[in-house]
Design a protein around this motif. Structure first.
Motif, PDB file in Angstrom:
ATOM      1  N   ALA A  10       0.861  -1.187   0.000  1.00 45.39           N
ATOM      2  CA  ALA A  10       0.000   0.000   0.000  1.00 45.39           C
ATOM      3  C   ALA A  10       0.895   1.234   0.000  1.00 45.39           C
ATOM      4  O   ALA A  10       1.797   1.343   0.837  1.00 45.39           O
ATOM      5  N   ILE A  11       0.652   2.134  -0.937  1.00 48.09           N
ATOM      6  CA  ILE A  11       1.446   3.372  -0.985  1.00 48.09           C
ATOM      7  C   ILE A  11       0.500   4.563  -0.900  1.00 48.09           C
ATOM      8  O   ILE A  11      -0.271   4.835  -1.828  1.00 48.09           O
ATOM      9  N   ASP A  12       0.524   5.229   0.227  1.00 43.20           N
ATOM     10  CA  ASP A  12      -0.302   6.421   0.424  1.00 43.20           C
ATOM     11  C   ASP A  12       0.590   7.650   0.541  1.00 43.20           C
ATOM     12  O   ASP A  12       1.789   7.537   0.806  1.00 43.20           O
ATOM     13  N   GLY A  13      -0.036   8.795   0.398  1.00 44.41           N
ATOM     14  CA  GLY A  13       0.719  10.035   0.553  1.00 44.41           C
ATOM     15  C   GLY A  13       0.061  11.139  -0.238  1.00 44.41           C
ATOM     16  O   GLY A  13      -0.900  10.905  -0.980  1.00 44.41           O
ATOM     17  N   PRO A  14       0.582  12.355  -0.083  1.00 42.64           N
ATOM     18  CA  PRO A  14      -0.025  13.515  -0.755  1.00 42.64           C
ATOM     19  C   PRO A  14       0.226  13.521  -2.261  1.00 42.64           C
ATOM     20  O   PRO A  14       1.081  12.782  -2.759  1.00 42.64           O
ATOM     21  N   SER A  15      -0.504  14.375  -2.952  1.00 41.18           N
ATOM     22  CA  SER A  15      -0.361  14.535  -4.409  1.00 41.18           C
ATOM     23  C   SER A  15       1.061  14.901  -4.782  1.00 41.18           C
ATOM     24  O   SER A  15       1.655  15.782  -4.149  1.00 41.18           O
ATOM     25  N   GLY A  16       1.562  14.242  -5.803  1.00 39.79           N
ATOM     26  CA  GLY A  16       2.859  14.643  -6.360  1.00 39.79           C
ATOM     27  C   GLY A  16       4.073  14.094  -5.636  1.00 39.79           C
ATOM     28  O   GLY A  16       5.196  14.486  -5.933  1.00 39.79           O
ATOM     29  N   ALA A  17       3.866  13.169  -4.697  1.00 40.82           N
ATOM     30  CA  ALA A  17       5.018  12.608  -3.979  1.00 40.82           C
ATOM     31  C   ALA A  17       5.702  11.527  -4.809  1.00 40.82           C
ATOM     32  O   ALA A  17       6.758  11.026  -4.437  1.00 40.82           O
ATOM     33  N   GLY A  18       5.074  11.156  -5.922  1.00 38.92           N
ATOM     34  CA  GLY A  18       5.673  10.150  -6.804  1.00 38.92           C
ATOM     35  C   GLY A  18       5.113   8.754  -6.577  1.00 38.92           C
ATOM     36  O   GLY A  18       5.719   7.766  -6.978  1.00 38.92           O
ATOM     37  N   GLY A 121      -4.205 -10.585  -4.013  1.00 45.85           N
ATOM     38  CA  GLY A 121      -2.795 -10.372  -3.708  1.00 45.85           C
ATOM     39  C   GLY A 121      -1.948 -10.150  -4.950  1.00 45.85           C
ATOM     40  O   GLY A 121      -2.421 -10.265  -6.081  1.00 45.85           O
ATOM     41  N   GLY A 122      -0.664  -9.804  -4.698  1.00 44.99           N
ATOM     42  CA  GLY A 122       0.220  -9.500  -5.816  1.00 44.99           C
ATOM     43  C   GLY A 122      -0.106  -8.158  -6.422  1.00 44.99           C
ATOM     44  O   GLY A 122      -0.016  -7.966  -7.630  1.00 44.99           O
ATOM     45  N   PHE A 123      -0.485  -7.214  -5.568  1.00 45.26           N
ATOM     46  CA  PHE A 123      -0.866  -5.882  -6.038  1.00 45.26           C
ATOM     47  C   PHE A 123      -0.086  -4.786  -5.322  1.00 45.26           C
ATOM     48  O   PHE A 123       0.076  -4.842  -4.095  1.00 45.26           O
ATOM     49  N   VAL A 124       0.363  -3.806  -6.097  1.00 47.75           N
ATOM     50  CA  VAL A 124       0.851  -2.553  -5.520  1.00 47.75           C
ATOM     51  C   VAL A 124      -0.305  -1.570  -5.710  1.00 47.75           C
ATOM     52  O   VAL A 124      -0.782  -1.388  -6.832  1.00 47.75           O
ATOM     53  N   VAL A 125      -0.789  -0.996  -4.629  1.00 47.47           N
ATOM     54  CA  VAL A 125      -1.974  -0.136  -4.694  1.00 47.47           C
ATOM     55  C   VAL A 125      -1.602   1.243  -4.175  1.00 47.47           C
ATOM     56  O   VAL A 125      -1.070   1.360  -3.070  1.00 47.47           O
ATOM     57  N   ASP A 126      -1.880   2.281  -4.961  1.00 49.33           N
ATOM     58  CA  ASP A 126      -1.567   3.613  -4.444  1.00 49.33           C
ATOM     59  C   ASP A 126      -2.829   4.457  -4.303  1.00 49.33           C
ATOM     60  O   ASP A 126      -3.810   4.245  -4.999  1.00 49.33           O
ATOM     61  N   GLY A 127      -2.795   5.347  -3.312  1.00 49.47           N
ATOM     62  CA  GLY A 127      -3.959   6.193  -3.041  1.00 49.47           C
ATOM     63  C   GLY A 127      -3.739   7.074  -1.824  1.00 49.47           C
ATOM     64  O   GLY A 127      -2.628   7.593  -1.604  1.00 49.47           O
ATOM     65  N   ARG A 128      -4.805   7.277  -1.056  1.00 50.07           N
ATOM     66  CA  ARG A 128      -4.718   8.118   0.137  1.00 50.07           C
ATOM     67  C   ARG A 128      -5.087   7.345   1.404  1.00 50.07           C
ATOM     68  O   ARG A 128      -4.698   7.711   2.509  1.00 50.07           O
ATOM     69  N   ASP A 129      -5.915   6.296   1.218  1.00 46.53           N
ATOM     70  CA  ASP A 129      -6.473   5.567   2.366  1.00 46.53           C
ATOM     71  C   ASP A 129      -6.241   4.064   2.234  1.00 46.53           C
ATOM     72  O   ASP A 129      -6.992   3.272   2.786  1.00 46.53           O
ATOM     73  N   ILE A 130      -5.233   3.669   1.473  1.00 49.86           N
ATOM     74  CA  ILE A 130      -5.051   2.231   1.202  1.00 49.86           C
ATOM     75  C   ILE A 130      -4.613   1.496   2.481  1.00 49.86           C
ATOM     76  O   ILE A 130      -5.184   0.466   2.830  1.00 49.86           O
ATOM     77  N   GLY A 131      -3.628   2.060   3.171  1.00 46.93           N
ATOM     78  CA  GLY A 131      -3.147   1.408   4.396  1.00 46.93           C
ATOM     79  C   GLY A 131      -4.078   1.601   5.586  1.00 46.93           C
ATOM     80  O   GLY A 131      -4.073   0.803   6.527  1.00 46.93           O
ATOM     81  N   THR A 132      -4.886   2.656   5.552  1.00 46.06           N
ATOM     82  CA  THR A 132      -5.762   2.935   6.705  1.00 46.06           C
ATOM     83  C   THR A 132      -7.141   2.298   6.566  1.00 46.06           C
ATOM     84  O   THR A 132      -7.718   1.843   7.549  1.00 46.06           O
ATOM     85  N   VAL A 133      -7.695   2.281   5.349  1.00 42.64           N
ATOM     86  CA  VAL A 133      -9.090   1.850   5.172  1.00 42.64           C
ATOM     87  C   VAL A 133      -9.232   0.644   4.227  1.00 42.64           C
ATOM     88  O   VAL A 133      -9.893  -0.337   4.569  1.00 42.64           O
ATOM     89  N   VAL A 134      -8.632   0.743   3.049  1.00 40.92           N
ATOM     90  CA  VAL A 134      -8.910  -0.279   2.017  1.00 40.92           C
ATOM     91  C   VAL A 134      -8.240  -1.608   2.377  1.00 40.92           C
ATOM     92  O   VAL A 134      -8.894  -2.651   2.405  1.00 40.92           O
ATOM     93  N   LEU A 140       2.793  -4.655   3.458  1.00 43.81           N
ATOM     94  CA  LEU A 140       3.757  -3.551   3.583  1.00 43.81           C
ATOM     95  C   LEU A 140       3.036  -2.247   3.282  1.00 43.81           C
ATOM     96  O   LEU A 140       2.331  -2.133   2.272  1.00 43.81           O
ATOM     97  N   LYS A 141       3.185  -1.276   4.177  1.00 44.00           N
ATOM     98  CA  LYS A 141       2.545   0.027   3.986  1.00 44.00           C
ATOM     99  C   LYS A 141       3.609   1.123   3.947  1.00 44.00           C
ATOM    100  O   LYS A 141       4.441   1.199   4.844  1.00 44.00           O
ATOM    101  N   ILE A 142       3.529   1.921   2.908  1.00 46.11           N
ATOM    102  CA  ILE A 142       4.487   3.031   2.759  1.00 46.11           C
ATOM    103  C   ILE A 142       3.697   4.334   2.774  1.00 46.11           C
ATOM    104  O   ILE A 142       2.640   4.445   2.138  1.00 46.11           O
ATOM    105  N   TYR A 143       4.213   5.307   3.494  1.00 46.10           N
ATOM    106  CA  TYR A 143       3.643   6.657   3.437  1.00 46.10           C
ATOM    107  C   TYR A 143       4.692   7.523   2.764  1.00 46.10           C
ATOM    108  O   TYR A 143       5.723   7.858   3.360  1.00 46.10           O
ATOM    109  N   LEU A 144       4.443   7.812   1.476  1.00 42.46           N
ATOM    110  CA  LEU A 144       5.438   8.518   0.667  1.00 42.46           C
ATOM    111  C   LEU A 144       5.156  10.013   0.664  1.00 42.46           C
ATOM    112  O   LEU A 144       4.067  10.438   0.242  1.00 42.46           O
ATOM    113  N   THR A 145       6.106  10.780   1.130  1.00 40.78           N
ATOM    114  CA  THR A 145       5.920  12.233   1.195  1.00 40.78           C
ATOM    115  C   THR A 145       7.035  12.927   0.403  1.00 40.78           C
ATOM    116  O   THR A 145       7.984  12.278  -0.045  1.00 40.78           O
ATOM    117  N   ALA A 146       6.922  14.227   0.284  1.00 40.58           N
ATOM    118  CA  ALA A 146       8.003  15.072  -0.241  1.00 40.58           C
ATOM    119  C   ALA A 146       7.588  16.496   0.088  1.00 40.58           C
ATOM    120  O   ALA A 146       6.391  16.776   0.275  1.00 40.58           O
TER     121      ALA A 146
END
Ligand code: DC
Length: 222
Positions: A10-18, A121-134, A140-146
């Motif tokens: 799960a990859i969450d974080g603000p807009s434009g963090a990549g 399974g076998g998915f990389v999922v990006d969004g805002r609430d993937i690790g918290t809700v979905v 593995l949960k990543i919070y990607l910022t910049a």
């Protein structure tokens, strides 16, 4: 009792963090699939806009939500079999998707679809609430910022490459508007899951971000 982890990064974080660029490359590196949940909110905003339906008309809203078919094939997104990958990136949709994605009725429908897709399974999922809700049980949960500056600079260069002329200040202001809207909304606001690893990409290249996350995944596998 142990909780069963789902094989999702799960990859969450603000807009434009990549997030989406990293998620695509991580999926490639692991031979997994990639699910772009932001594209699902954008395609829903497009479906509503085309139907001329606003969020205030509940019957019409449910009609659109119930009849639209979203599909992601590779990195392309389809709305009722039409490839809308470019149409959902317009400035108009980028504005309209903010209230659409803040709507609890919309989120309920899309979150259910995201769970059905990712559950195997076998998915990389990006969004805002993937690790918290979905996928609170994502392996593995990543919070990607910049920093706002780094994100604005990247978006600015992306826009220029596409021939879109927008001042750096305006890009930064738009990013800040979206950060504020995403993190202060009542339903599923953007926040780091307690068990997410925070990664600041301000001074990292895309390949470095990918290598770090793939490395974390491999380490988890022992
Ligand atoms: O990541 P993006 O810019 O394509 O996302 C589009 C919009 O959808 C943005 O306003 C944030 C929102 N979004 C969300 O609320 N939850 C998600 N899981 C993904 C995106």
């Amino acid at each position: 009792m142990t909780t069963e982890k789902v094989q999702v990064i799960a990859i969450d974080g603000p807009s434009g963090a990549g997030k989406s660029s990293a998620a695509k490359k991580i999926a490639e590196a692991l031979s997994w699939d990639y699910l772009d949940t932001g594209a699902m909110y954008r395609a829903t905003a497009l479906a509503l806009m085309r139907a001329g339906v606003g969020l205030e008309d509940e019957a019409a809203l449910f009609k659109v939500l119930g009849s639209m078919r979203l599909e992601q094939l590779g990195t392309r997104i389809f709305l009722n079999d039409e490839d809308v990958s470019e149409a959902i990136r317009s400035h108009e949709i980028t504005q309209f998707v903010t209230p659409v994605s803040a709507d609890g009725r919309v989120r309920e429908v899309l979150v259910e679809q995201q769970r059905i897709i990712g559950q195997r399974g076998g998915f990389v999922v990006d969004g805002r609430d993937i690790g918290t809700v979905v996928f609170p049980d994502a392996a593995l949960k990543i919070y990607l910022t910049a920093s706002v500056e780094a994100r604005a600079q990247r978006r600015f260069l992306e826009q220029q490459a596409k021939g879109i002329d927008m001042a750096l200040d305006a890009v930064a202001a738009d990013i800040q508007r979206r950060d504020h809207a995403d993190s202060t909304r009542a339903v599923a606001p953007l926040r780091k899951a307690e068990d997410a690893v925070e990664l600041d990409s301000s001074n990292l290249t895309l390949d470095q971000v990918v290598a770090k996350i793939v490395g974390m995944w491999r380490q988890l596998q022992g």
